[in-house]
Design a protein around this motif. Sequence first.
Motif, mmCIF file in Angstrom:
data_model
loop_
_atom_site.group_PDB
_atom_site.id
_atom_site.type_symbol
_atom_site.label_atom_id
_atom_site.label_comp_id
_atom_site.label_asym_id
_atom_site.label_seq_id
_atom_site.Cartn_x
_atom_site.Cartn_y
_atom_site.Cartn_z
ATOM 1 N N ALA A 76 11.154 15.231 82.254
ATOM 2 C CA ALA A 76 11.544 16.275 83.172
ATOM 3 C C ALA A 76 12.859 16.405 83.754
ATOM 4 O O ALA A 76 12.519 17.272 85.073
ATOM 5 C CB ALA A 76 10.794 17.207 83.535
ATOM 6 N N ASN A 77 13.297 15.756 83.505
ATOM 7 C CA ASN A 77 14.382 15.039 84.854
ATOM 8 C C ASN A 77 13.825 14.735 85.940
ATOM 9 O O ASN A 77 14.150 14.595 86.862
ATOM 10 C CB ASN A 77 15.236 16.514 84.512
ATOM 11 C CG ASN A 77 16.083 16.862 84.252
ATOM 12 O OD1 ASN A 77 16.142 16.123 82.971
ATOM 13 N ND2 ASN A 77 16.460 17.995 84.095
ATOM 14 N N GLY A 78 12.472 14.085 85.813
ATOM 15 C CA GLY A 78 11.609 13.110 87.212
ATOM 16 C C GLY A 78 11.006 13.887 88.228
ATOM 17 O O GLY A 78 10.462 13.785 89.332
ATOM 18 N N ALA A 363 -1.181 26.163 77.858
ATOM 19 C CA ALA A 363 -0.702 24.547 78.113
ATOM 20 C C ALA A 363 0.744 25.143 78.197
ATOM 21 O O ALA A 363 1.307 24.085 79.459
ATOM 22 C CB ALA A 363 -0.927 24.144 77.509
ATOM 23 N N VAL A 364 1.213 26.028 77.626
ATOM 24 C CA VAL A 364 2.591 26.316 77.890
ATOM 25 C C VAL A 364 3.276 26.620 78.275
ATOM 26 O O VAL A 364 2.754 27.937 79.015
ATOM 27 C CB VAL A 364 3.237 26.738 76.338
ATOM 28 C CG1 VAL A 364 4.854 26.325 76.244
ATOM 29 C CG2 VAL A 364 2.427 25.373 74.869
ATOM 30 N N VAL A 365 4.416 26.330 79.146
ATOM 31 C CA VAL A 365 4.639 27.460 80.641
ATOM 32 C C VAL A 365 6.065 26.714 80.631
ATOM 33 O O VAL A 365 6.384 25.822 79.778
ATOM 34 C CB VAL A 365 4.229 26.491 82.232
ATOM 35 C CG1 VAL A 365 2.889 27.071 82.447
ATOM 36 C CG2 VAL A 365 4.338 25.017 82.221
ATOM 37 N N VAL A 366 6.996 27.567 80.992
ATOM 38 C CA VAL A 366 8.266 27.196 81.585
ATOM 39 C C VAL A 366 8.695 26.386 82.723
ATOM 40 O O VAL A 366 8.340 26.850 83.792
ATOM 41 C CB VAL A 366 9.763 28.790 80.766
ATOM 42 C CG1 VAL A 366 10.420 28.638 81.211
ATOM 43 C CG2 VAL A 366 8.892 29.288 79.725
ATOM 44 N N VAL A 367 9.564 25.153 82.247
ATOM 45 C CA VAL A 367 10.187 24.486 83.686
ATOM 46 C C VAL A 367 11.686 24.685 83.278
ATOM 47 O O VAL A 367 11.712 23.810 81.876
ATOM 48 C CB VAL A 367 9.311 23.456 83.976
ATOM 49 C CG1 VAL A 367 10.196 22.365 84.953
ATOM 50 C CG2 VAL A 367 8.154 23.501 83.576
ATOM 51 N N GLU A 368 11.988 24.899 84.417
ATOM 52 C CA GLU A 368 13.696 24.577 84.266
ATOM 53 C C GLU A 368 14.504 24.984 82.978
ATOM 54 O O GLU A 368 15.148 24.881 82.031
ATOM 55 C CB GLU A 368 13.977 23.544 84.140
ATOM 56 C CG GLU A 368 13.876 22.628 85.692
ATOM 57 C CD GLU A 368 14.411 20.935 85.474
ATOM 58 O OE1 GLU A 368 15.263 20.820 84.864
ATOM 59 O OE2 GLU A 368 13.975 20.419 86.790
ATOM 60 N N LYS A 370 12.914 25.863 80.429
ATOM 61 C CA LYS A 370 12.035 24.812 78.990
ATOM 62 C C LYS A 370 11.139 24.864 78.770
ATOM 63 O O LYS A 370 10.190 24.416 79.561
ATOM 64 C CB LYS A 370 12.550 23.411 79.280
ATOM 65 C CG LYS A 370 14.354 23.634 79.190
ATOM 66 C CD LYS A 370 14.663 21.473 78.769
ATOM 67 C CE LYS A 370 15.499 21.686 79.363
ATOM 68 N NZ LYS A 370 16.435 19.496 79.286
ATOM 69 N N PRO A 371 9.946 25.357 77.704
ATOM 70 C CA PRO A 371 8.775 25.263 77.449
ATOM 71 C C PRO A 371 8.192 24.273 77.470
ATOM 72 O O PRO A 371 9.247 22.975 76.435
ATOM 73 C CB PRO A 371 8.777 26.502 75.723
ATOM 74 C CG PRO A 371 9.927 26.613 75.388
ATOM 75 C CD PRO A 371 10.982 25.899 75.980
ATOM 76 N N SER A 372 7.339 24.379 78.084
ATOM 77 C CA SER A 372 6.817 22.165 78.370
ATOM 78 C C SER A 372 4.913 22.679 78.180
ATOM 79 O O SER A 372 4.672 23.265 78.555
ATOM 80 C CB SER A 372 7.498 21.952 80.131
ATOM 81 O OG SER A 372 8.900 21.605 79.911
ATOM 82 N N VAL A 373 4.865 21.316 78.827
ATOM 83 C CA VAL A 373 3.619 20.902 78.991
ATOM 84 C C VAL A 373 3.536 20.194 79.711
ATOM 85 O O VAL A 373 3.974 19.279 80.284
ATOM 86 C CB VAL A 373 2.906 20.263 77.937
ATOM 87 C CG1 VAL A 373 3.046 21.760 76.550
ATOM 88 C CG2 VAL A 373 3.446 19.439 76.812
ATOM 89 N N ARG A 384 6.510 17.782 80.487
ATOM 90 C CA ARG A 384 7.921 17.361 79.026
ATOM 91 C C ARG A 384 7.643 18.620 77.985
ATOM 92 O O ARG A 384 6.748 19.548 77.996
ATOM 93 C CB ARG A 384 6.341 16.943 78.517
ATOM 94 C CG ARG A 384 7.404 15.923 77.790
ATOM 95 C CD ARG A 384 6.669 15.143 76.457
ATOM 96 N NE ARG A 384 6.197 13.744 76.813
ATOM 97 C CZ ARG A 384 4.862 12.937 76.789
ATOM 98 N NH1 ARG A 384 4.492 13.424 75.730
ATOM 99 N NH2 ARG A 384 4.798 12.016 77.108
ATOM 100 N N PRO A 385 9.524 18.688 78.201
ATOM 101 C CA PRO A 385 9.628 19.622 77.350
ATOM 102 C C PRO A 385 9.402 19.759 75.945
ATOM 103 O O PRO A 385 9.271 18.409 75.491
ATOM 104 C CB PRO A 385 10.870 19.608 77.334
ATOM 105 C CG PRO A 385 11.114 18.689 79.046
ATOM 106 C CD PRO A 385 10.368 17.985 78.449
ATOM 107 N N VAL A 386 8.601 20.789 75.395
ATOM 108 C CA VAL A 386 8.856 20.624 74.019
ATOM 109 C C VAL A 386 9.227 21.914 73.248
ATOM 110 O O VAL A 386 9.450 22.643 73.423
ATOM 111 C CB VAL A 386 6.733 21.159 74.033
ATOM 112 C CG1 VAL A 386 6.447 19.520 74.314
ATOM 113 C CG2 VAL A 386 6.369 22.170 74.641
#
Length: 431
Positions: A76-78, A363-368, A370-373, A384-386
Amino acid sequence: MIDPKLTGLALVLAITLAGCGGASETASAGSAAVAGATADEHADHDDHGEGEGGHPEEEGHADGEEEGHDEHGDEANGDVVLLDKAAAAEAGIALSPAETGPLSETLSLPAELRFDADRVAQVAAPVSGLVSRLDKGEGDKVKRGERLAVLSSRELAGLKADFLTAKSAENLAASRFAREERLFADKITSQADLDAAKAALISARAEREAMENKLHAVGISDSVLNGLGQAQDGSLASAALVAPLGGTVISRSVSIGSSVEAGGEALFIIVDDSQLWADIAVYKDDAGAIETGQPVILRTRDGSAAARGTIALILPVISETTRTSTARVIVDNPDSRLRPGQFVTAEISVGESGRTLHVPSDAVVVVEDKPSVFVPVEGGFAPRPVKPGRASAGLTEILDGLEQGESFVSSGAFTLKAQLEKDAFGDGHAH
């Protein structure tokens, strides 16, 4: 390096002008000229350096910075939440390996929570009278048999007086019958007198039982009846209203001095909300998939699980207004956290699909956007985008972005997301 020609010229000018009294000013001017020449020479030197490539070490530094930024991290871009194992455990962060397994096929339908009709009591006045005392009000918890209020009733006083009269008549008839039996045994009285005494006793007993039943019908217990003969003056008119079940008083419609009628409107409404009904609206197209015994998860508006249960019954009627039938789930509510009238979503398990990779939905949240874990990285955790798929029974299918057996944050993802956003805000840029 200073040009020798410029230096010599400055010295000649200083000596020539010394005799005119301007030595100091001339020296200063000469020094300025030398400084200016020196500065120009340095400028030329700098220009020459830039033309030849400048300072290699500075160019290398700039390249190194850019390379370092590119290598900040692949997740996720660091973005990384720095957290050691001890701090992660204290924050409730838990890791689990990604696993495959069957995912339930679910059907989501609207539902409304209601009071269990078998756990609602409407307490009306058993006799006409006036409210002389109030013991409980709205919001009070009560136990079964606990007093709610006291009524003062002339009607009840008359019933109790009639009962005492009938009881006295029964006792007198019993004494006469016993005397006639002794006389008949001694052949002093006739059979007709004995039969008449027996008939009188039966009649008196029937009258007493009739009055007793009337008092039982208005809530007077045997213990109260047995003590009526020793009751204090004026107490015959008092009638206690008691709770027929334990629960909470949700309505009280009287105050002290209110006049009430026997069998009128409810003076108190008591509910036991330790168990509720969840009535699910089943649409016509979904009716064939719903059966009794199917597991159900009731979810609130934010998606969290409010309660679990199974379909207890399906009502055989269809509402004329909504054109839906009703499936009912009986829900335990020991802490009164759920409220009747609350709308929820019923997630009904209607079957199972094939084996898929899935994780807990939390465990799945939205970051930037994007759905991510979150996955463990060196020094902490990174999103990490999933690519999520279906969601069912608290699990979400992962189509891409996570491999079987790979560790991920199964508990505490929202905590990490909040910390990541906090860190990003402190850096002056948003993620």
